[in-house]
Enzyme design. Structure first.
Site, short mmCIF file in Angstrom:
data_model
loop_
_atom_site.label_atom_id
_atom_site.label_comp_id
_atom_site.label_asym_id
_atom_site.label_seq_id
_atom_site.Cartn_x
_atom_site.Cartn_y
_atom_site.Cartn_z
N LYS A 41 32.76 43.78 34.30
CA LYS A 41 31.84 44.73 35.24
C LYS A 41 31.26 45.95 34.74
CE LYS A 41 33.67 43.52 39.70
NZ LYS A 41 34.56 42.45 39.53
N GLU B 95 31.21 50.42 46.34
CA GLU B 95 32.43 49.80 46.69
C GLU B 95 33.17 49.25 45.56
OE1 GLU B 95 29.56 48.19 46.58
OE2 GLU B 95 30.10 46.16 45.57
N SER C 63 36.86 36.38 32.77
CA SER C 63 36.09 37.61 33.19
C SER C 63 36.74 38.87 33.15
CB SER C 63 35.62 37.31 34.62
OG SER C 63 36.69 36.99 35.64
C1 LIG Z 1 35.02 41.68 40.47
C2 LIG Z 1 35.47 40.64 39.65
C3 LIG Z 1 35.04 39.26 39.73
C4 LIG Z 1 34.09 38.82 40.82
O1 LIG Z 1 32.85 39.35 40.66
P1 LIG Z 1 31.55 38.31 40.29
O2 LIG Z 1 30.48 39.28 40.67
O3 LIG Z 1 31.62 37.17 40.93
O4 LIG Z 1 31.72 38.16 38.74
C5 LIG Z 1 35.63 38.44 38.66
N1 LIG Z 1 36.32 38.73 37.81
C6 LIG Z 1 36.93 39.79 37.76
C7 LIG Z 1 37.96 40.12 36.66
C8 LIG Z 1 36.44 40.95 38.51
O5 LIG Z 1 36.88 42.18 38.34
#
Ligand SMILES: *Cc1c(COP(=O)(O)O)cnc(C)c1O
Length: 399
Positions: A94, A116, A383
């Site tokens: 993010k 948010e 992610s």
């Molecule tokens: C917020 C988040 C997601 C989900 O958001 P996407 O927009 O679908 O990528 C996935 N993995 C992590 C670690 C997050 O913090």
């Protein structure tokens, strides 16, 4: 068939029939202003240099690809590789789009950035970059998530943002979006709503994709250098869809590479407690754009659930809806139990604690690896990291 994926969205912000700006005219003018400012600034060398310097020296990019040897040996079958977005400053992908949004806000002379947050990852990333560029930050977060994601809540306070608890509705992500949006509408000229995924009205699905797509660009190049061929399967979890679209974009033209988005199956697809929007949703609209949604017969969003706070959203990015319809990306669901199993297994085979969100993609890789041959490969977008989830999981499993 040639498919010019990067030509999308069109001028109105549509990916096929999804996306657009389903918003009042005065807000449309604001969004168009953001698009114009963004298109202008992204071409300039100073903006590019500032952003690239921060990606390298503040975020720590580019992050590597890691071969998960012991996980692969345990599962048998295809070899599993991880793209380490969990190593980014603040712990997830993010920060990539937050930096872009904060620099844009500064460039446009905005006085406050608001947003948010679900798991708190977007909130922490945004509060960090707002401290970095010196701009006020206000984060809205559901009370359920505040209780669950305590470490991130504490970090946001330390970073100096204003945290607004949301007590309406299901007290989770969707209600936090509504609440933050109301505040934004008090002065959209001077505030910037920093949307946390590839969702919302045009230009956000495009802007967030553009800044996230270096995930896949770097991953594809690193993978080719390592393996001398492309992966057979590339997978990522899908909440709003930003880490997945960031990973998939570079691979879209590689028709031989199977792309799989993994949705939260929650307590099961036969229960109401999931957020598998693409798997079980229908065409609708939410928060100013057209997409698949989980909705009741009046078109109101249904309450959704996932063990991963960052995935429980009843809508999904418009480009994912389009990619599902044309069949270029396949969407699968992983339930809470499979997610927890992957969370623990990755922790104990590789010494990497994944975010619960990312553990959905790991679980999918673990499931299909067994059905594939050892010559084949799976690339997982990890992610984020699971520090924020450690206490919650320990509680769940009575560790
Ligand atoms: C917020 C988040 C997601 C989900 O958001 P996407 O927009 O679908 O990528 C996935 N993995 C992590 C670690 C997050 O913090």
């Amino acid at each position: 068939m040639t498919r010019d994926f990067l030509a999308m969205p069109d001028d109105q912000g549509y990916f096929g029939e999804y996306g657009g700006q389903l918003i009042p005219p005065e807000l449309k003018a604001i969004m168009d202003g953001i698009n114009d400012a963004y298109e202008e600034v992204r071409q300039t060398a100073t903006f590019q240099e500032e952003l690239n310097d921060l990606y390298a020296n503040y975020v720590g990019r580019p992050s590597p690809i890691f071969f998960a040897k012991r996980l692969t040996a345990r599962q048998g079958g295809a070899r599993i590789f991880l793209k380490r977005e969990d190593l980014n400053h603040t712990g997830a992908h993010k920060i990539n789009h937050c930096l872009g949004e904060a620099l844009l806000a500064k460039h446009m002379g905005k006085t406050k950035v608001l947003a948010e947050t679900g798991a708190g990852q977007h909130g922490v990333a945004l509060a960090s970059v707002c401290a970095l560029v010196g701009i006020d930050c206000e984060i809205h977060m559901g009370e359920i998530d505040i209780a669950k994601e305590h470490p991130n809540v504490t970090k946001m306070k330390i970073l100096g943002c204003k945290l607004v608890p949301v007590s309406r509705g299901t007290r989770t992500l969707k209600d936090a979006v509504d609440s933050a949006f109301e505040e934004y509408m008090k002065d959209p000229v001077n505030f910037l709503y920093a949307i946390g995924s590839v969702v919302g009205p045009h230009p956000f699905p495009k802007m967030v994709r553009v800044v996230q797509s270096f995930i896949g660009r770097v991953a594809r190049a690193l993978f080719l250098a390592l393996e001398k061929k492309l992966p057979d399967v590339v997978t990522a979890c899908v909440g709003g869809g930003s880490n997945a679209i960031g990973m998939f974009t570079e691979f879209l033209p590689d028709e031989a590479v199977k792309l799989v988005g993994v949705e939260p199956g929650g307590k099961g697809l036969d229960t109401p407690d999931h957020a598998a929007t693409l798997t079980l949703g229908s065409k609708g609209a939410i928060h100013g754009f057209a997409c698949y949604t989980l909705q009741d017969d009046k078109g109101e969003p249904l309450p959704v659930y996932s063990i991963a706070s960052g995935l429980d959203y009843p809508g999904v990015g418009p480009q994912h809806c389009y990619l599902k319809d044309i069949g270029r990306v396949q969407y699968e669901a992983i339930d809470d139990a499979e997610c927890l199993d992957a969370f623990m297994t990755l922790s104990r085979t590789e010494g990497i604690i994944p975010a619960l969100e990312s553990a959905h993609a790991v679980a999918y890789a673990m499931k299909i690896a067994k059905t594939m041959s050892p010559e084949q490969t799976i690339l997982v977008n990890l992610s984020g990291r699971g520090d924020k989830d450690a206490d919650f999981v320990a509680n769940c499993l009575s560790l």
